[in-house]
Design an enzyme around this catalytic site. Structure first.
Site, PDB file in Angstrom:
ATOM      1  CG  ASP A  27      -1.954  -1.020   1.289  1.00 38.94           C
ATOM      2  OD1 ASP A  27      -1.933  -1.927   0.441  1.00 38.94           O
ATOM      3  OD2 ASP A  27      -2.825  -0.943   2.179  1.00 38.94           O
ATOM      4  CG  HIS A  56      -4.488   2.738  -0.401  1.00 42.37           C
ATOM      5  ND1 HIS A  56      -5.379   2.026   0.357  1.00 42.37           N
ATOM      6  CD2 HIS A  56      -3.554   3.197   0.477  1.00 42.37           C
ATOM      7  CE1 HIS A  56      -5.007   2.062   1.638  1.00 42.37           C
ATOM      8  NE2 HIS A  56      -3.909   2.769   1.732  1.00 42.37           N
ATOM      9  CG  HIS A  92      -3.440   7.201   2.935  1.00 38.10           C
ATOM     10  ND1 HIS A  92      -3.738   7.113   4.269  1.00 38.10           N
ATOM     11  CD2 HIS A  92      -3.148   5.947   2.539  1.00 38.10           C
ATOM     12  CE1 HIS A  92      -3.624   5.847   4.658  1.00 38.10           C
ATOM     13  NE2 HIS A  92      -3.272   5.117   3.628  1.00 38.10           N
ATOM     14  CG  HIS A 144       2.499   0.087   4.223  1.00 35.12           C
ATOM     15  ND1 HIS A 144       2.316  -0.775   5.281  1.00 35.12           N
ATOM     16  CD2 HIS A 144       1.341   0.784   4.096  1.00 35.12           C
ATOM     17  CE1 HIS A 144       1.094  -0.602   5.775  1.00 35.12           C
ATOM     18  NE2 HIS A 144       0.485   0.333   5.085  1.00 35.12           N
TER      19      HIS A 144
HETATM   20 ZN    ZN Z   1      -2.498   3.179   3.358  1.00 33.89          ZN
END
Ligand code: ZN
Length: 240
Positions: A39, A89, A93, A198
């Site tokens: 991510d 995503h 964010h 990540h």
């Molecule tokens: Zn994230």
């Protein structure tokens, strides 16, 4: 010429079906399935290193991407060319931006979907909510937003993926050994294991341990897969 074209399409479809059958058999005979997910990328320092490791081990993974500038377009193209799944995503964010309302969140997915489409020509349908579908931070910005969203994203043609193995690589003070142990202790036989990792900038913990994690998985008899539209999704319960 039209008949030839139809024949070619039929042969391609048959090949795809045979490949899927082969993969399914492989999965049935395996200890379990591991879906590595990354991510918050793409980033110039982490993403290429992760792609190199995956390429070297011939493993396909899933990248849940955020808005990127044009310097990062080659990374998105590389993810596509090397057979990984590009999931969404969000354009942004920050929970305060994303979870103001269900409409804001859907718009956030629509914008990153459009950007990925412009880069790759692929309309990505697989999403991951910032914080996962079980996040409670969204409550601060909009009561009940996740309850509304998990229904509405499906109506919009998306499928959302959470995770059932947390590498813990986003936690600041933890060491890379902790990441390795979190992953190998979290992975269970006989199921689909979706591992949260990540590729944000400077994520040495995952980069340093990734090859070892892959070696462990293969030695234990697991197979590695990228998430596709056919994959049964791992999802959390909703808490807001
Ligand atoms: Zn994230």
């Amino acid at each position: 010429a039209q008949e030839e074209e139809m024949m070619r399409i039929a042969i391609e479809a048959q090949k795809r079906e045979e490949e899927l059958k082969r993969q399914k058999e492989e999965e049935e005979n395996a200890t379990g399935v591991i879906f590595l997910t990354f991510d918050d990328g793409p980033t110039s320092d982490s993403t290429p290193q992760i792609l190199d490791i995956l390429k070297n081990r011939n493993i396909k993974a899933t990248f849940f991407v955020l808005h990127y500038d044009e310097n990062h377009e080659p990374l998105i193209k590389r993810e596509q060319e090397e057979g990984h799944t590009i999931g969404l995503h969000g354009y942004l964010h920050s929970y305060a931006d994303v979870y103001t309302s269900a409409d804001t969140c859907l718009e956030n997915f629509r914008k990153i979907k459009e950007q990925v489409y412009q880069t790759t020509g692929i309309e990505s349908k697989i999403i991951r909510f910032p914080g996962g579908s079980s996040n409670v931070v969204s409550k601060k910005y909009c009561e009940g937003v996740m309850t509304e969203l998990v229904k509405r994203v499906v109506d919009e043609g998306y499928r959302y993926s959470d995770w059932n193995v947390d590498s813990g690589d986003a936690a600041k003070p933890k060491s890379e050994e902790v990441v390795y142990n979190n992953v190998i202790n979290g992975i269970k036989p006989g199921r689909n294991n979706v591992v949260l990792m990540h590729d944000f900038a400077g994520n040495h913990k995952t980069i340093d341990e990734l090859d070892k994690i892959i070696t462990w998985g293969l030695e234990q008899g697991y197979v590695f897969r990228n998430i596709t539209e056919e994959t049964p999704m791992v999802t959390h319960g909703v808490n807001n």
